[in-house]
Every structure is written in structure tokens, then in C-alpha cells.
Design a protein around this motif. Sequence first.
Motif, PDB file in Angstrom:
ATOM      1  N   PHE A 101      -9.517  -1.240  -4.655  1.00 19.30           N
ATOM      2  CA  PHE A 101      -9.507  -1.188  -3.193  1.00 19.30           C
ATOM      3  C   PHE A 101      -8.268  -0.457  -2.685  1.00 19.30           C
ATOM      4  O   PHE A 101      -8.358   0.466  -1.872  1.00 19.30           O
ATOM      5  CB  PHE A 101      -9.548  -2.602  -2.613  1.00 19.30           C
ATOM      6  N   GLN A 102      -7.096  -0.863  -3.178  1.00 24.89           N
ATOM      7  CA  GLN A 102      -5.862  -0.285  -2.679  1.00 24.89           C
ATOM      8  C   GLN A 102      -5.719   1.184  -3.065  1.00 24.89           C
ATOM      9  O   GLN A 102      -5.158   1.983  -2.304  1.00 24.89           O
ATOM     10  CB  GLN A 102      -4.659  -1.078  -3.208  1.00 24.89           C
ATOM     11  N   SER A 103      -6.249   1.549  -4.240  1.00 20.18           N
ATOM     12  CA  SER A 103      -6.182   2.948  -4.676  1.00 20.18           C
ATOM     13  C   SER A 103      -6.938   3.853  -3.717  1.00 20.18           C
ATOM     14  O   SER A 103      -6.508   4.970  -3.415  1.00 20.18           O
ATOM     15  CB  SER A 103      -6.748   3.090  -6.091  1.00 20.18           C
ATOM     16  N   HIS A 104      -8.079   3.383  -3.230  1.00 19.72           N
ATOM     17  CA  HIS A 104      -8.831   4.160  -2.242  1.00 19.72           C
ATOM     18  C   HIS A 104      -8.168   4.080  -0.865  1.00 19.72           C
ATOM     19  O   HIS A 104      -8.081   5.089  -0.162  1.00 19.72           O
ATOM     20  CB  HIS A 104     -10.271   3.643  -2.150  1.00 19.72           C
ATOM     21  N   LYS A 105      -7.706   2.901  -0.509  1.00 20.84           N
ATOM     22  CA  LYS A 105      -7.123   2.707   0.816  1.00 20.84           C
ATOM     23  C   LYS A 105      -5.861   3.538   1.006  1.00 20.84           C
ATOM     24  O   LYS A 105      -5.554   3.966   2.125  1.00 20.84           O
ATOM     25  CB  LYS A 105      -6.788   1.220   0.999  1.00 20.84           C
ATOM     26  N   ASN A 106      -5.128   3.788  -0.082  1.00 21.17           N
ATOM     27  CA  ASN A 106      -3.895   4.569   0.014  1.00 21.17           C
ATOM     28  C   ASN A 106      -4.144   6.022   0.382  1.00 21.17           C
ATOM     29  O   ASN A 106      -3.229   6.716   0.847  1.00 21.17           O
ATOM     30  CB  ASN A 106      -3.134   4.512  -1.312  1.00 21.17           C
TER      31      ASN A 106
END
Length: 405
Positions: A101-106
Motif C-alpha cells: 500500500f505505502q509503496s504505491h501511495k508514495n
Amino acid sequence: MTSIVRLQVLSGALDEGPLAYLLQIDEFKFLLDCGWDERFDLTLIEKLRRFIPQIDAVLITFPDLYHLGALPCLVAKGLSCPIYATVPVYKMGQMFMYDLFQSHKNNEEFDVFTLDDVDTAFEKMTQLKYSQSVTFTGKGRGLSITPLPAGHMIGGTMWKIVKEGEEEIIYAVDYNHKKERHLNGCVLDQITRPSLLITDTLNAEYVQARRRTRDEQLLTTILKTMRSDGNVLIACDTAGRALELAQLLDQLWADRRSGLIAYTFAMLNNVSLNVVDFAKSQVEWMSDKVLRTFEDQRANPFEFRYMQLCHSMHDLDQIASPKVVLASIPDLECGFSRDLFVRWADDPRNSIILTSRTTPGTLARHLRQRAEAVRPEARPRQRGLSGRVSRRRARLQRARRAPKE
């Protein structure tokens, strides 16, 4: 009375896609894994969504995207039945999904699922130990499930599903029968002629090089690169195979003869500290050798002496170069691995190491195919077989079991 058994493939047959199978035993329906692909193809979600009211239990084998990636989205869309997994799959599965999730959100607007969806999904999960059986009631009366070691990743599972006095069904995919650096192999000796075996042939023709050979190749590549003042990117997963690589590299750094002590290496993902902390607490799930070492010497294999943990590019920039970096995500489609690839790929002194065969269409798969086209010897060796075995997952036909005589 003989049970009626039906198996329906929702995903994961005749291709390298994520795994999701619907197994019906009389009136009770299991969802065997609910993986998703790197592209978050909503077609699969819509296909799974139609069966949500019918699913009575979900069985998860591994903690990665291909085996449980769709779980948060399905729970958000109404999946409310019991979900079963081993303790490490529960813990590491959360790490996989948080990091994804965070990898995409970044890097982009991402609304496929939220962290709240992840938390809600895992709150519904029942954690089991190996060989711990669960017996169902109601329309599942007489049915029981038991997780067995599958190797490959910590907590990886083969599921034994038993209908009392009648059927024994084994669901075993992506298992590894060989012992690994930190894990035992799967327990084939605990499987005796099941009525139905659900498995795959993805690696049927693949012959892996000996571990010593692979370790030597990795060490040679790292040394050659760093002595040329280059950096090494090892694109890996979040909390699965990354743990084995981290343990290997820490051991190499500890060996003064390796010549690596003058350099640095790090693990870079959004949850690296949590991953290592969880790994330290799960020694009982690891190999007999690791367990004996821990009991005799109180030496935890994941008490890393040389690996530095980073959660951002800023953290990584504080570490001296040249360096080796274990970075997620393995497909290079997003995450810190892609950031480092963009930063380092133009410099011929650097090296990029891909650790898994990601699905077609991903950047990592494209790079691997280009490398194999230029260097045919880089292709995986295949075992000589009298008959051709498909490299893809075998088609699993939906069938009605004929009554025994």
C-alpha cells in the motif's frame, strides 16, 4: 455416504496468475487462497465477489500478494466468513500488504484498498500452529482442516482437509521439499494417498543450481560490483524470501575472508523494522538447525549485526556507498526497488539482481527476458523429462466426484 466434491478455478490455471480456487465439499465451500496480481486487475475481484455469499471459510497458504493480496478488498466488499492461516502468515501478510500500500501511495493516488481494509481483514483471521486441527460445525459438520509445513516462506502451509470417515484432500501449492537456510522443507511424509491432491506444476521443469553455487555467484557479483565502486540493488519481497537473503548477507559480512566488511548493506522497505522484529519472535517456525542454535547458544539468526534498516530514501542516503540494498518490491513496478532502479540503472558500475520470476508484463519480467535473450545461459535449466510438463499452472477442472463402490 460419499461426499460430493467440486473444484472451481477462479484464477491460477494455465497461466502464472494469482491463486484462487473454490472447493466445495457437499454444501460447504472453501476459498483456497485469494491472491491478486501486480496490476490489481478488478476483473478478478468481480469474479470473486459473486461467490462471497457462498464462501464458508478461507484458507491462506502464504503471506504474499499472489496468495492473499485480494483479501482486504474482498472483506471490504462483504466477505465475513472465518479466515485461517498460520501465525507467521498472519503477521508477515500484514507487512506485505502495508508495504505494498505505502509503496504505491508514495508515488501515486492509490485507492484500491486502504490500511483500514488491511486491518479489518486480518482481524478476521484465525491464527493456527502447524498440525493444529479445526473442526467445523453446522453445514460443515464432520469437516476438519489442518495446516502442514510447506517450506518456501516462514509459515508457508499445505492444507489437509478431511471429511470424517470419507475424504482426505490436500491443497499444496508453491511448496518446497528442500531444506533452506532458515526453513525445513515441506512434510511430504505426513501425506498418505489423499483422495484428492490439488497442486501446481509451475516449477516442474525448473532445476535450481546448488545452494553453494548460488551463494558463490551472489558473492562474486557483489564483490566485483563494489570493488568497481558500484552499488548493488537486490529487488526482493517484503517479508518472505527477503529474510533468507538478509540472513545470508549478514553471514557473508561476518566472514572476514569475504572482503565485504569494508562495505555496507541495508534492507529498505516501509516496514523493515517490524519485519525483522517479527522474524526474531518466530524462531520456533524455522528449521531444526536454527532452533537448536537458538536453544544451545541463545543466538537468534535475525539479530543482524551488519544489516542496517531503512524506511526511506533519505535513510538510505545516510549510509556510505558503495552498498548492497535489499529493496521491495520485486517486480520493480513500484516501491523503493523501482526508485533505486531509476537512480542506478544508467551507471554500468552498478548491478541489479532480480530474485523472483514476476508475472508477465512487469518491468522485472521484461528485464529478465531481455537478459535471457542476450545470454541464453542465463535461462533456467530444465530437467530432461520423457513427457512434456507444462511450465504453467495445470488446469484444474471442476468435477463431480463419482460415488465409491
